[in-house]
Design a protein around this motif. Structure first.
Motif, PDB file in Angstrom:
ATOM      1  N   TYR A  25       0.837  -1.197   0.000  1.00 25.02           N
ATOM      2  CA  TYR A  25       0.000   0.000   0.000  1.00 25.02           C
ATOM      3  C   TYR A  25       0.878   1.256   0.000  1.00 25.02           C
ATOM      4  O   TYR A  25       0.621   2.217  -0.728  1.00 25.02           O
ATOM      5  CB  TYR A  25      -0.908  -0.014   1.236  1.00 25.02           C
ATOM      6  CG  TYR A  25      -1.832   1.165   1.343  1.00 25.02           C
ATOM      7  CD1 TYR A  25      -3.043   1.195   0.657  1.00 25.02           C
ATOM      8  CD2 TYR A  25      -1.502   2.263   2.139  1.00 25.02           C
ATOM      9  CE1 TYR A  25      -3.899   2.280   0.760  1.00 25.02           C
ATOM     10  CE2 TYR A  25      -2.350   3.355   2.254  1.00 25.02           C
ATOM     11  CZ  TYR A  25      -3.554   3.362   1.566  1.00 25.02           C
ATOM     12  OH  TYR A  25      -4.397   4.435   1.669  1.00 25.02           O
ATOM     13  N   GLU A  26       1.951   1.206   0.780  1.00 24.33           N
ATOM     14  CA  GLU A  26       2.831   2.376   0.897  1.00 24.33           C
ATOM     15  C   GLU A  26       3.506   2.721  -0.432  1.00 24.33           C
ATOM     16  O   GLU A  26       3.818   3.883  -0.688  1.00 24.33           O
ATOM     17  CB  GLU A  26       3.888   2.122   1.977  1.00 24.33           C
ATOM     18  CG  GLU A  26       3.503   2.770   3.288  1.00 24.33           C
ATOM     19  CD  GLU A  26       4.408   2.380   4.441  1.00 24.33           C
ATOM     20  OE1 GLU A  26       4.370   3.078   5.462  1.00 24.33           O
ATOM     21  OE2 GLU A  26       5.141   1.376   4.338  1.00 24.33           O
ATOM     22  N   LYS A  27       3.707   1.672  -1.236  1.00 25.71           N
ATOM     23  CA  LYS A  27       4.339   1.912  -2.555  1.00 25.71           C
ATOM     24  C   LYS A  27       3.502   2.875  -3.396  1.00 25.71           C
ATOM     25  O   LYS A  27       4.004   3.522  -4.299  1.00 25.71           O
ATOM     26  CB  LYS A  27       4.514   0.587  -3.309  1.00 25.71           C
ATOM     27  CG  LYS A  27       5.692  -0.222  -2.808  1.00 25.71           C
ATOM     28  CD  LYS A  27       5.950  -1.395  -3.747  1.00 25.71           C
ATOM     29  CE  LYS A  27       6.825  -2.427  -3.050  1.00 25.71           C
ATOM     30  NZ  LYS A  27       6.532  -3.794  -3.492  1.00 25.71           N
ATOM     31  N   THR A  28       2.191   2.985  -3.105  1.00 31.49           N
ATOM     32  CA  THR A  28       1.340   3.906  -3.868  1.00 31.49           C
ATOM     33  C   THR A  28       1.542   5.350  -3.385  1.00 31.49           C
ATOM     34  O   THR A  28       0.918   6.274  -3.905  1.00 31.49           O
ATOM     35  CB  THR A  28      -0.157   3.538  -3.690  1.00 31.49           C
ATOM     36  OG1 THR A  28      -0.493   3.717  -2.293  1.00 31.49           O
ATOM     37  CG2 THR A  28      -0.461   2.118  -4.109  1.00 31.49           C
ATOM     38  N   ILE A  33      -2.274   4.748   8.655  1.00 35.64           N
ATOM     39  CA  ILE A  33      -2.439   4.943  10.105  1.00 35.64           C
ATOM     40  C   ILE A  33      -2.241   3.558  10.736  1.00 35.64           C
ATOM     41  O   ILE A  33      -3.045   2.650  10.530  1.00 35.64           O
ATOM     42  CB  ILE A  33      -3.834   5.513  10.452  1.00 35.64           C
ATOM     43  CG1 ILE A  33      -4.037   6.859   9.753  1.00 35.64           C
ATOM     44  CG2 ILE A  33      -3.984   5.665  11.971  1.00 35.64           C
ATOM     45  CD1 ILE A  33      -5.376   7.544  10.052  1.00 35.64           C
ATOM     46  N   TYR A  34      -1.134   3.428  11.452  1.00 37.89           N
ATOM     47  CA  TYR A  34      -0.774   2.125  12.010  1.00 37.89           C
ATOM     48  C   TYR A  34      -1.508   1.868  13.326  1.00 37.89           C
ATOM     49  O   TYR A  34      -1.181   2.465  14.345  1.00 37.89           O
ATOM     50  CB  TYR A  34       0.742   2.051  12.263  1.00 37.89           C
ATOM     51  CG  TYR A  34       1.543   1.893  10.994  1.00 37.89           C
ATOM     52  CD1 TYR A  34       1.750   0.648  10.424  1.00 37.89           C
ATOM     53  CD2 TYR A  34       2.085   3.007  10.347  1.00 37.89           C
ATOM     54  CE1 TYR A  34       2.463   0.499   9.247  1.00 37.89           C
ATOM     55  CE2 TYR A  34       2.802   2.875   9.168  1.00 37.89           C
ATOM     56  CZ  TYR A  34       2.988   1.616   8.628  1.00 37.89           C
ATOM     57  OH  TYR A  34       3.687   1.481   7.463  1.00 37.89           O
ATOM     58  N   LEU A  35      -2.492   0.985  13.285  1.00 38.10           N
ATOM     59  CA  LEU A  35      -3.175   0.592  14.528  1.00 38.10           C
ATOM     60  C   LEU A  35      -2.963  -0.911  14.739  1.00 38.10           C
ATOM     61  O   LEU A  35      -3.847  -1.616  15.199  1.00 38.10           O
ATOM     62  CB  LEU A  35      -4.674   0.901  14.443  1.00 38.10           C
ATOM     63  CG  LEU A  35      -5.077   2.354  14.149  1.00 38.10           C
ATOM     64  CD1 LEU A  35      -6.595   2.508  14.188  1.00 38.10           C
ATOM     65  CD2 LEU A  35      -4.446   3.324  15.139  1.00 38.10           C
ATOM     66  N   ASN A  36      -1.771  -1.366  14.337  1.00 37.17           N
ATOM     67  CA  ASN A  36      -1.563  -2.827  14.377  1.00 37.17           C
ATOM     68  C   ASN A  36      -0.569  -3.282  15.440  1.00 37.17           C
ATOM     69  O   ASN A  36      -0.680  -4.407  15.911  1.00 37.17           O
ATOM     70  CB  ASN A  36      -1.110  -3.352  13.008  1.00 37.17           C
ATOM     71  CG  ASN A  36       0.230  -2.793  12.583  1.00 37.17           C
ATOM     72  OD1 ASN A  36       0.478  -1.605  12.763  1.00 37.17           O
ATOM     73  ND2 ASN A  36       1.077  -3.625  12.041  1.00 37.17           N
ATOM     74  N   SER A 350      -8.589   0.594   1.210  1.00 36.90           N
ATOM     75  CA  SER A 350      -9.574   1.655   0.970  1.00 36.90           C
ATOM     76  C   SER A 350      -9.338   2.881   1.845  1.00 36.90           C
ATOM     77  O   SER A 350      -9.763   3.974   1.481  1.00 36.90           O
ATOM     78  CB  SER A 350     -10.989   1.148   1.262  1.00 36.90           C
ATOM     79  OG  SER A 350     -11.217  -0.071   0.662  1.00 36.90           O
ATOM     80  N   THR A 351      -8.716   2.701   3.026  1.00 37.85           N
ATOM     81  CA  THR A 351      -8.636   3.825   3.973  1.00 37.85           C
ATOM     82  C   THR A 351      -7.221   4.150   4.449  1.00 37.85           C
ATOM     83  O   THR A 351      -6.974   5.224   4.989  1.00 37.85           O
ATOM     84  CB  THR A 351      -9.421   3.492   5.267  1.00 37.85           C
ATOM     85  OG1 THR A 351      -8.768   2.376   5.900  1.00 37.85           O
ATOM     86  CG2 THR A 351     -10.858   3.144   5.006  1.00 37.85           C
ATOM     87  N   GLY A 352      -6.313   3.200   4.323  1.00 42.62           N
ATOM     88  CA  GLY A 352      -4.970   3.398   4.873  1.00 42.62           C
ATOM     89  C   GLY A 352      -4.898   3.068   6.356  1.00 42.62           C
ATOM     90  O   GLY A 352      -3.859   3.253   6.988  1.00 42.62           O
TER      91      GLY A 352
END
Ligand code: PLP
Length: 397
Positions: A25-28, A33-36, A350-352
C-alpha cells in the motif's frame, strides 16, 4: 535451495505478517495509520528519562560486559520485591530468570516443557507467539472458550485436557481482548493445573495497565501450584526496543522443581541478557512510578473514544476492554468479505488504516479485528472517521 526445517513452516505472527500488505500500500505513496502494533514508544509514551539515564550511565561506567546468565542479581532481587512482595507469588531470586523480553522467556519455557505431539491449552483468542512457539516445538493447540463476561469456561477446559496436555496459558489482562480475569477464575485455573499436573503459564505484561477496578495477579491464589509467571518492561515502562523481561517459577511448587533445575541451562547457552538494559530495568522498578498513572489515564480516554465510536457502527459489536491497549470488535462480514483477513486488507487498501485480522489470534478470533488505541485522540478520531465511511460505503454498495 538448501532445505529448511519443517517446524519453521509452523510459525506465524499475524501482527507483523500483515505489514507485508501495508508495504504494498505504501508503494502507492499514500499514508498509513498504524493501529496494528502495541508499541507505546511509537506513540506519546516515551521511556521515562530516569530509565534512559540509568542506561547511559551503565555504558559510561563500562557495565556492558557479559553478566550472569540468570540475570543481574540486583534486578532479580527487585523483581522478587515486585512479584512476591506486591503481587504475592512466593519467590526467591533463584526462582527468577531475566530474559531479552517476555518473548525470549516464552520461547525458553515452551522449549523446556514440550515434546513432539504434546498439547497446549490457550484461551480463545490468544496472543499469537503462544501458538507459534508451541507449534515450533512440536505441540498442537487446544483453544478453550472464554465467556462473554470474560470468565473462562471451566467445563470446556476440563473436556480439552488429555494425557498429552502439558500446560495451560493465561494472558491477563489479555492481548487481544483487554479482558482481565477475576480471582475466582484464577483460583479455578490454579486448581485444574495442580490437579492435572499441568504448567500454568501466566503472562502479566499488562498488569499495571488496567482501568475500572483492581487487577488480580496469579500470585494471590497460586499457593503451591505449578505457576510460571512471565512479565517484562516493554509496556509499563515503555521499553519495547530495549528488550527486557523475566520468568518466575513459584517457589512453593514441587511440581516445578525439575524445570527450576534445568531451565537455567538454556539461559547459559545464550550467555546472558543485555546488561546495561538490566541496569535500566532495575532503575525502572526502583525509580518514580508516576508515569504509569499518567499512561493509564491517557489510555482510558483513548479506550473510551474508540469503544464509543465502534459501537456506533452498524454491524460492529465491541466489548469494553478492562486493560492493555487493544479492542477486539466483532464484525458482521455479511457477503461482503470472505474472511476477517479479507476485511482487514480491504479496509487497509480503501482507507490506509492498518489493523490486524482476528483469526490471527486463533480460531475464536475469526470475524473480529484488533485495533491498538495507543495513538493520540486526534489520530484515533481520524482513523475512526475513515473506518466509519468505509463501512457505510461498503454496506450501501
Ligand atoms: C501478552 C504479551 N506478551 C508478551 C509480549 C512481548 O513482550 P516483550 O516485548 O517483553 O517480548 C507482548 C507484546 O505485545 C504481549 O502482548
Amino acid at each position: 535451495m538448501i532445505k529448511i526445517s519443517e517446524r519453521l513452516g509452523r510459525v506465524e505472527y499475524a501482527i507483523r505478517d500483515i505489514i507485508l500488505h501495508a508495504r504494498e500500500y505504501e508503494k502507492t505513496g499514500k499514508k498509513i495509520i498504524y493501529l496494528n502494533i502495541g508499541d507505546p514508544v511509537a506513540f506519546d509514551f516515551k521511556t521515562p528519562l530516569h530509565i534512559k539515564n540509568a542506561l547511559i550511565d551503565a555504558l559510561i561506567h563500562d557495565n556492558d560486559y557479559y553478566t550472569d546468565s540468570e540475570g543481574w542479581s540486583e534486578l532479580r532481587q527487585s523483581i522478587v520485591e515486585k512479584e512476591c512482595g506486591k503481587k504475592g507469588l512466593d519467590l526467591t531470586p533463584s526462582d527468577v530468570l531475566v530474559t531479552n523480553g517476555v518473548s525470549e522467556g516464552l520461547d525458553m519455557v515452551m522449549g523446556s516443557i514440550i515434546e513432539e505431539n504434546d498439547e497446549i491449552l490457550l484461551p480463545g483468542p490468544y496472543y499469537p507467539p503462544y501458538s507459534s512457539y508451541a507449534k515450533f516445538y512440536g505441540a498442537t493447540i487446544n483453544e478453550f472458550k472464554i465467556f462473554n463476561d470474560g470468565t473462562p469456561d471451566i467445563d470446556d477446559i476440563q473436556k480439552k485436557i488429555t494425557g498429552k496436555s502439558r500446560a495451560i496459558c493465561l494472558i491477563n489482562p489479555s492481548n487481544p481482548t483487554g479482558e482481565a480475569f477475576d480471582l475466582k477464575s484464577l483460583q479455578s485455573m490454579v486448581d485444574i493445573a495442580s490437579e492435572h499436573n499441568l504448567y500454568l503459564i501466566c503472562d502479566e505484561i499488562y498488569d499495571e495497565i488496567v482501568f475500572d477496578g483492581a487487577f488480580y495477579g496469579i500470585g494471590k491464589v497460586a499457593k503451591d501450584a505449578p505457576v510460571i509467571l512471565l512479565n517484562g518492561f516493554s509496556k509499563t515502562y515503555s521499553m519495547t526496543g530495549l528488550r527486557c523481561g523475566y520468568l518466575c517459577m513459584n517457589n512453593r511448587s514441587r511440581q516445578l522443581d525439575s524445570l527450576r533445575q534445568n531451565i537455567f541451562k538454556l539461559a547459559r547457552v545464550r550467555i546472558a541478557s543485555n546488561f546495561p538494559v538490566q541496569i535500566a530495568a532495575n532503575a525502572a522498578l526502583n525509580g518514580p512510578q508516576d508515569h504509569i498513572s499518567e499512561m493509564v489515564q491517557k489510555l482510558q480516554k483513548r479506550r473510551d473514544l474508540v469503544f464509543k465510536r465502534l459501537n456506533e457502527l452498524d454491524g460492529v459489536y465491541c466489548k469494553k476492554p478492562k486493560g492493555a491497549f487493544y479492542v477486539f470488535p466483532e464484525i458482521d462480514l455479511q457477503n461482503k468479505w470472505k474472511s476477517d483477513l479479507e476485511f482487514v486488507i480491504d479496509m487497509l487498501n480503501s482507507t490506509g488504516v492498518l489493523t490486524v485480522h482476528g483469526s490471527g489470534f486463533g480460531t475464536s478470533g475469526s470475524n473480529h479485528f484488533r485495533i491498538v488505541y495507543l495513538p493520540h485522540e486526534n489520530l484515533l478520531e481520524e482513523a475512526m472517521d475513515k473506518i466509519d465511511l468505509f463501512l457505510k460505503n461498503k454496506i450501501l454498495a
